[in-house]
Design a protein around this motif. Structure first.
Motif, PDB file in Angstrom:
ATOM      1  N   SER A 141      63.106  68.347  40.065  1.00 18.95           N
ATOM      2  CA  SER A 141      64.352  68.997  40.484  1.00 18.95           C
ATOM      3  C   SER A 141      64.080  70.397  40.990  1.00 18.95           C
ATOM      4  O   SER A 141      64.803  70.931  41.831  1.00 18.95           O
ATOM      5  CB  SER A 141      65.315  69.102  39.299  1.00 18.95           C
ATOM      6  OG  SER A 141      65.693  67.829  38.891  1.00 18.95           O
ATOM      7  N   GLU A 142      63.004  70.990  40.450  1.00 18.68           N
ATOM      8  CA  GLU A 142      62.660  72.371  40.837  1.00 18.68           C
ATOM      9  C   GLU A 142      62.344  72.465  42.327  1.00 18.68           C
ATOM     10  O   GLU A 142      62.653  73.468  42.964  1.00 18.68           O
ATOM     11  CB  GLU A 142      61.460  72.870  40.018  1.00 18.68           C
ATOM     12  CG  GLU A 142      61.771  73.152  38.555  1.00 18.68           C
ATOM     13  CD  GLU A 142      61.840  71.904  37.683  1.00 18.68           C
ATOM     14  OE1 GLU A 142      61.597  70.789  38.188  1.00 18.68           O
ATOM     15  OE2 GLU A 142      62.145  72.048  36.484  1.00 18.68           O
ATOM     16  N   ALA A 164      65.604  72.349  44.115  1.00 25.10           N
ATOM     17  CA  ALA A 164      66.288  73.638  43.914  1.00 25.10           C
ATOM     18  C   ALA A 164      65.679  74.726  44.797  1.00 25.10           C
ATOM     19  O   ALA A 164      66.393  75.593  45.323  1.00 25.10           O
ATOM     20  CB  ALA A 164      66.221  74.039  42.439  1.00 25.10           C
ATOM     21  N   GLN A 171      67.488  77.083  47.367  1.00 26.59           N
ATOM     22  CA  GLN A 171      67.331  78.534  47.244  1.00 26.59           C
ATOM     23  C   GLN A 171      66.938  79.147  48.593  1.00 26.59           C
ATOM     24  O   GLN A 171      67.489  80.166  49.015  1.00 26.59           O
ATOM     25  CB  GLN A 171      66.264  78.833  46.196  1.00 26.59           C
ATOM     26  CG  GLN A 171      66.017  80.313  45.965  1.00 26.59           C
ATOM     27  CD  GLN A 171      65.112  80.521  44.763  1.00 26.59           C
ATOM     28  OE1 GLN A 171      65.541  80.402  43.630  1.00 26.59           O
ATOM     29  NE2 GLN A 171      63.857  80.803  45.008  1.00 26.59           N
TER      30      GLN A 171
END
Ligand SMILES: [Mg+2]
Length: 269
Positions: free
Chosen positions: A45-46, A49, A53
């Motif tokens: 998920s990072e 994300a 971002q």
């Protein structure tokens, strides 16, 4: 009877190993190092994300720059790289891992001809937002010019704005993008550059000969998140060249040894 059973078992095991390169010893699969990188890109998920971002920062930067009175003689533009910037080619990496084959232009063509890459998270929304503000998009990519038609088809089917011949500059004779960036600058005011490779921003950053190019990046640190928007790509990139730099042609084992050698450990800090 038991002897025959074990003989068949061993033979079938050997056969399976021959059929599936993933079953070979780690050192024999040239893409073993890509497994974690590709898993992270596809399943963490990072990573998702980080894309959000980056494109959120791009939107803020665009709004900020549009609010400043500027030369109105040139239309405004955003320049984006394609691979691992607006299109996700990680299934190609998966395919290379599963086949146990090193990168080849034929395999890459097979993938790009499918025109099935998905949009990276947030890319479409950002470029549509830019379009709503009257900002054009130019796609500067090191895909080969023979891939123009299929690349445009892929972008168009996903709904990317300005997916046409006038807004795509693929590689002709050099992977350095300066000439193509300058071509866009002649007619447009470039507000933002987005890419997964620092070479997507400025030619100065292409030089990684000294300390992996860190000093060059440090000299431009204020531009990241503003004019320069970086996307995450742990799977491949120009950065690898510095890792695998050698006087001779390396086999898979030697490459793996070099990767381990280049790590920063207790001895190197
Ligand atoms: Mg790229």
């Amino acid at each position: 009877m038991r002897k025959i059973f074990f003989a068949i078992l061993i033979a079938s095991g050997l056969f399976a190993c021959q059929q599936n390169p993933a079953n070979k010893k780690d050192s024999q699969n040239p893409n073993e190092h890509l497994v974690m990188a590709t898993l992270w890109y596809q399943r963490a998920s990072e990573c998702r994300a980080l894309y959000y971002q980056a494109f959120n920062a791009a939107k803020l930067s665009l709004d900020k720059q549009l609010a400043i009175p500027s030369d109105k003689s040139k239309p405004k533009a955003v320049v984006v790289d394609i691979d691992e910037t607006v299109l996700d080619n990680s299934p190609f990496e998966t395919n290379s891992i599963r086949r146990g084959k090193s990168y080849s232009s034929a395999a890459w063509k097979e993938w790009t001809d499918m025109a099935k890459a998905q949009a990276t998270p947030g890319a479409l929304e950002f470029l549509k937002y830019a379009e709503s503000k009257g900002v054009e998009t130019f796609y500067i990519s090191n895909r080969d010019t023979t891939a123009t038609k299929k690349t445009l088809q892929n972008l168009k089917e996903l709904g990317f704005p300005f997916a046409d011949e006038a807004h795509i500059l693929l590689k002709t004779n050099t992977s350095v993008k300066t000439v193509r960036r300058n071509k866009v600058s002649e007619t447009h005011d470039i507000l933002i550059l987005a890419g997964d490779n620092v070479g997507d921003f400025d030619e100065i950053l292409e030089d990684r000969s000294e300390n992996y190019g860190f000093g060059k990046v440090d000299s431009m640190k204020d531009l990241f998140g503003g004019k320069f928007i970086v996307l995450p790509n742990p799977m491949y990139g120009s950065w690898e060249r510095q890792i695998l730099k050698s006087d001779k042609k390396l086999n898979a084992d030697e490459k793996e040894k070099l990767r381990v050698k280049r790590l920063v450990g207790y001895e190197e800090i």
